[in-house]
Design a protein around this motif. Structure first.
Motif, PDB file in Angstrom:
ATOM      1  N   TYR A 101      27.760  48.201  56.673  1.00 31.97           N
ATOM      2  CA  TYR A 101      28.170  46.622  56.370  1.00 31.97           C
ATOM      3  C   TYR A 101      29.540  46.796  55.506  1.00 31.97           C
ATOM      4  N   GLY A 102      29.587  47.470  54.609  1.00 37.96           N
ATOM      5  CA  GLY A 102      30.958  47.395  53.829  1.00 37.96           C
ATOM      6  C   GLY A 102      32.039  48.112  54.684  1.00 37.96           C
ATOM      7  N   GLN A 103      31.952  49.320  55.613  1.00 41.99           N
ATOM      8  CA  GLN A 103      32.856  49.793  56.460  1.00 41.99           C
ATOM      9  C   GLN A 103      33.107  48.671  57.715  1.00 41.99           C
ATOM     10  N   LEU A 104      32.179  48.298  58.222  1.00 41.85           N
ATOM     11  CA  LEU A 104      32.248  47.637  59.631  1.00 41.85           C
ATOM     12  C   LEU A 104      32.454  46.017  59.455  1.00 41.85           C
ATOM     13  N   VAL A 105      32.072  45.567  58.559  1.00 48.88           N
ATOM     14  CA  VAL A 105      32.027  44.033  58.309  1.00 48.88           C
ATOM     15  C   VAL A 105      33.199  43.552  57.015  1.00 48.88           C
ATOM     16  N   MET A 106      32.822  44.358  56.021  1.00 49.18           N
ATOM     17  CA  MET A 106      33.493  43.796  54.960  1.00 49.18           C
ATOM     18  C   MET A 106      35.015  44.396  54.613  1.00 49.18           C
ATOM     19  N   ALA A 107      35.234  45.542  55.248  1.00 47.40           N
ATOM     20  CA  ALA A 107      36.418  46.247  55.140  1.00 47.40           C
ATOM     21  C   ALA A 107      37.685  45.412  55.159  1.00 47.40           C
ATOM     22  N   GLY A 108      37.637  44.529  56.180  1.00 49.45           N
ATOM     23  CA  GLY A 108      38.605  43.634  56.472  1.00 49.45           C
ATOM     24  C   GLY A 108      38.944  42.277  55.461  1.00 49.45           C
ATOM     25  N   TRP A 109      37.738  42.240  55.049  1.00 48.95           N
ATOM     26  CA  TRP A 109      37.704  41.118  53.825  1.00 48.95           C
ATOM     27  C   TRP A 109      38.307  41.644  52.749  1.00 48.95           C
ATOM     28  N   LEU A 110      37.968  42.776  52.149  1.00 49.68           N
ATOM     29  CA  LEU A 110      38.482  43.482  51.152  1.00 49.68           C
ATOM     30  C   LEU A 110      40.025  43.650  51.280  1.00 49.68           C
ATOM     31  N   ILE A 111      40.600  43.999  52.320  1.00 46.08           N
ATOM     32  CA  ILE A 111      42.067  44.312  52.607  1.00 46.08           C
ATOM     33  C   ILE A 111      42.565  43.051  52.473  1.00 46.08           C
ATOM     34  N   ASP A 112      42.177  41.816  52.829  1.00 46.45           N
ATOM     35  CA  ASP A 112      42.964  40.591  52.740  1.00 46.45           C
ATOM     36  C   ASP A 112      42.693  40.156  51.525  1.00 46.45           C
ATOM     37  N   PHE A 113      41.761  40.372  50.553  1.00 49.87           N
ATOM     38  CA  PHE A 113      41.418  39.896  49.382  1.00 49.87           C
ATOM     39  C   PHE A 113      42.731  40.659  48.453  1.00 49.87           C
ATOM     40  N   LYS A 114      42.812  41.873  48.625  1.00 48.55           N
ATOM     41  CA  LYS A 114      43.936  42.800  47.925  1.00 48.55           C
ATOM     42  C   LYS A 114      45.381  42.200  48.206  1.00 48.55           C
ATOM     43  N   ARG A 115      45.663  41.940  49.632  1.00 50.55           N
ATOM     44  CA  ARG A 115      46.840  41.385  49.828  1.00 50.55           C
ATOM     45  C   ARG A 115      47.276  39.931  49.023  1.00 50.55           C
ATOM     46  N   GLN A 116      46.277  39.320  49.074  1.00 56.06           N
ATOM     47  CA  GLN A 116      46.049  37.835  48.570  1.00 56.06           C
ATOM     48  C   GLN A 116      46.353  38.091  47.075  1.00 56.06           C
ATOM     49  N   TYR A 117      45.502  38.894  46.132  1.00 50.69           N
ATOM     50  CA  TYR A 117      45.653  39.340  44.913  1.00 50.69           C
ATOM     51  C   TYR A 117      45.844  40.578  44.630  1.00 50.69           C
ATOM     52  N   PRO A 118      47.231  40.910  44.831  1.00 53.02           N
ATOM     53  CA  PRO A 118      47.658  42.282  44.441  1.00 53.02           C
ATOM     54  C   PRO A 118      47.552  43.032  43.077  1.00 53.02           C
ATOM     55  N   GLY A 119      47.233  41.995  41.932  1.00 52.32           N
ATOM     56  CA  GLY A 119      47.172  42.309  40.694  1.00 52.32           C
ATOM     57  C   GLY A 119      45.807  42.703  40.534  1.00 52.32           C
ATOM     58  N   ILE A 120      44.699  42.272  41.183  1.00 46.41           N
ATOM     59  CA  ILE A 120      43.230  42.842  40.817  1.00 46.41           C
ATOM     60  C   ILE A 120      43.006  44.095  41.383  1.00 46.41           C
ATOM     61  N   VAL A 121      42.422  44.755  40.740  1.00 55.26           N
ATOM     62  CA  VAL A 121      42.099  46.280  40.726  1.00 55.26           C
ATOM     63  C   VAL A 121      40.778  46.136  41.554  1.00 55.26           C
ATOM     64  N   LEU A 122      40.544  46.818  42.953  1.00 56.45           N
ATOM     65  CA  LEU A 122      39.212  46.728  43.475  1.00 56.45           C
ATOM     66  C   LEU A 122      38.694  48.051  43.365  1.00 56.45           C
ATOM     67  N   ASP A 123      37.336  48.180  42.820  1.00 54.21           N
ATOM     68  CA  ASP A 123      36.695  49.411  42.603  1.00 54.21           C
ATOM     69  C   ASP A 123      35.446  49.557  43.452  1.00 54.21           C
ATOM     70  N   VAL A 124      35.620  50.051  44.787  1.00 54.91           N
ATOM     71  CA  VAL A 124      34.761  49.938  45.657  1.00 54.91           C
ATOM     72  C   VAL A 124      33.869  51.152  46.000  1.00 54.91           C
ATOM     73  N   VAL A 125      32.661  50.995  45.778  1.00 51.22           N
ATOM     74  CA  VAL A 125      31.722  52.074  45.827  1.00 51.22           C
ATOM     75  C   VAL A 125      30.817  51.760  47.299  1.00 51.22           C
ATOM     76  N   PHE A 126      30.723  52.703  48.112  1.00 51.26           N
ATOM     77  CA  PHE A 126      29.812  52.514  49.525  1.00 51.26           C
ATOM     78  C   PHE A 126      28.589  53.406  49.273  1.00 51.26           C
ATOM     79  N   GLU A 127      27.228  52.484  48.945  1.00 54.52           N
ATOM     80  CA  GLU A 127      26.231  53.161  48.673  1.00 54.52           C
ATOM     81  C   GLU A 127      25.131  52.075  49.198  1.00 54.52           C
ATOM     82  N   ASN A 128      23.715  52.532  49.567  1.00 51.59           N
ATOM     83  CA  ASN A 128      22.865  52.027  49.855  1.00 51.59           C
ATOM     84  C   ASN A 128      21.739  51.612  48.762  1.00 51.59           C
TER      85      ASN A 128
END
Length: 310
Positions: A101-128
């Motif tokens: 879900y993270g790779q196929l659905v959320m990846a685009g959202w996370l990239i959009d979020f970083k573009r909108q808020y470049p000052g926020i550090v996103l630390d993303v862990v992919f696990e189930n």
């Protein structure tokens, strides 16, 4: 009573026991116990009930805990106001998302979020795995669970829908199951919980007329990596049981066909949740991220979230 004592109380109750609080505070357990005893002596009442496994608040302990959380939140907000004055939104968000879900659905959202808020550090862990958010120091986890843990805040992100599918090549050479029981003897490609017998739940109909069946499976290929499962399905290795977003594009192109479409299938649960700790002092970065993702989930035409899982 001082802020340090209240902070100690908050950490103990958030962590659930003195040993876990000691690790978070980088203190010895004996030191944590000593300071808690001193706080209780100054208050003149027991604040925490200790058992061998859990630390639970008394009534007065819960009231002090709530005050402590509120004070920490105000201090954090004040600190943010000073450090970010004249700057864009800053901070850090540690996020745990399911691999597929993270790779196929959320990846685009996370990239959009970083573009909108470049000052926020996103630390993303992919696990189930569903683990202790405090222990792993995770701010937010996205998970499919039958029932969300009662000790966490759970925000719904939409229903989960599995599909039974196979490559068109496989379907040309092998009959696809048309009855649920036929899945038992089929070469199934799916994810499973290690150490547990794999059961697929199937639902048909609605409300009082709903029919529920359960089928025990013995897969021929198991993985937590849904991108790998997709490759295996396309390679014709068997009948895939995966969230529909995994093969959605392949079905559209005709490379994958589905079966048992009259049934709603589920392996890990029927609902996607965003999970985070209650009464936790959330930074502006975390609050902004939560609002951003929930807005994406509820946006018109956001089909993946309405049918997603891991």
């Amino acid at each position: 009573m001082d802020l340090q004592s209240l902070t100690l109380l908050v950490e103990i109750l958030d962590a659930g026991n003195l040993s876990a609080a000691a690790r978070r505070l980088k203190m010895s357990r004996a030191n944590v116990s000593y300071h808690l005893n001193q706080l209780e002596r100054s208050v003149g009442a027991q604040l925490v009930r200790r058992t061998t496994r859990r630390a639970e608040p008394t009534e007065i302990g819960l009231r002090l805990y709530q005050h402590g959380v509120a004070i920490q939140s105000e201090l954090l907000a004040a600190k943010e106001s000073v450090t970010t004055l004249g700057q864009g939104l800053q901070g850090r968000v540690r996020l745990s998302v399911p691999s597929g879900y993270g790779q196929l659905v959320m990846a685009g959202w996370l990239i959009d979020f970083k573009r909108q808020y470049p000052g926020i550090v996103l630390d993303v862990v992919f696990e189930n795995r569903i683990e202790d958010l405090l222990r792993d120091e995770v701010d937010i986890a996205i998970r499919v669970v039958p029932e969300p843990p009662q000790n966490l805040v759970a925000r719904e992100m939409g229903p989960v829908r599995y599909v039974a599918c196979a490559s068109s090549g496989y379907a040309e050479k092998h009959p696809l199951p048309v009855q649920l029981d036929e899945l038992q003897g089929a070469p199934v490609v799916t994810a499973a919980v290690i150490g547990r017998q794999l059961r697929v739940s199937a639902y048909q109909g609605q409300n009082l007329g709903e029919v529920r069946r359960e089928v025990i499976l013995e897969p021929t290929l198991i993985s937590e990596n849904f991108l790998f499962l997709r490759q295996a399905i396309l390679a014709g290795l068997g009948i895939g049981l995966v969230p529909d977003y995994v093969v959605q594009e392949d079905v559209r192109k005709g490379d994958v066909v589905t079966t048992l479409d009259d049934w709603r299938l589920s392996i890990f649960g029927t609902q996607m949740f965003m999970l985070y700790m209650p009464n936790r002092q959330h930074t502006r970065a975390i609050r902004t991220f939560i609002d951003f993702i929930l807005e994406r989930v509820r946006a018109p035409g956001a089909e993946p979230e309405d049918q997603s899982q891991r």
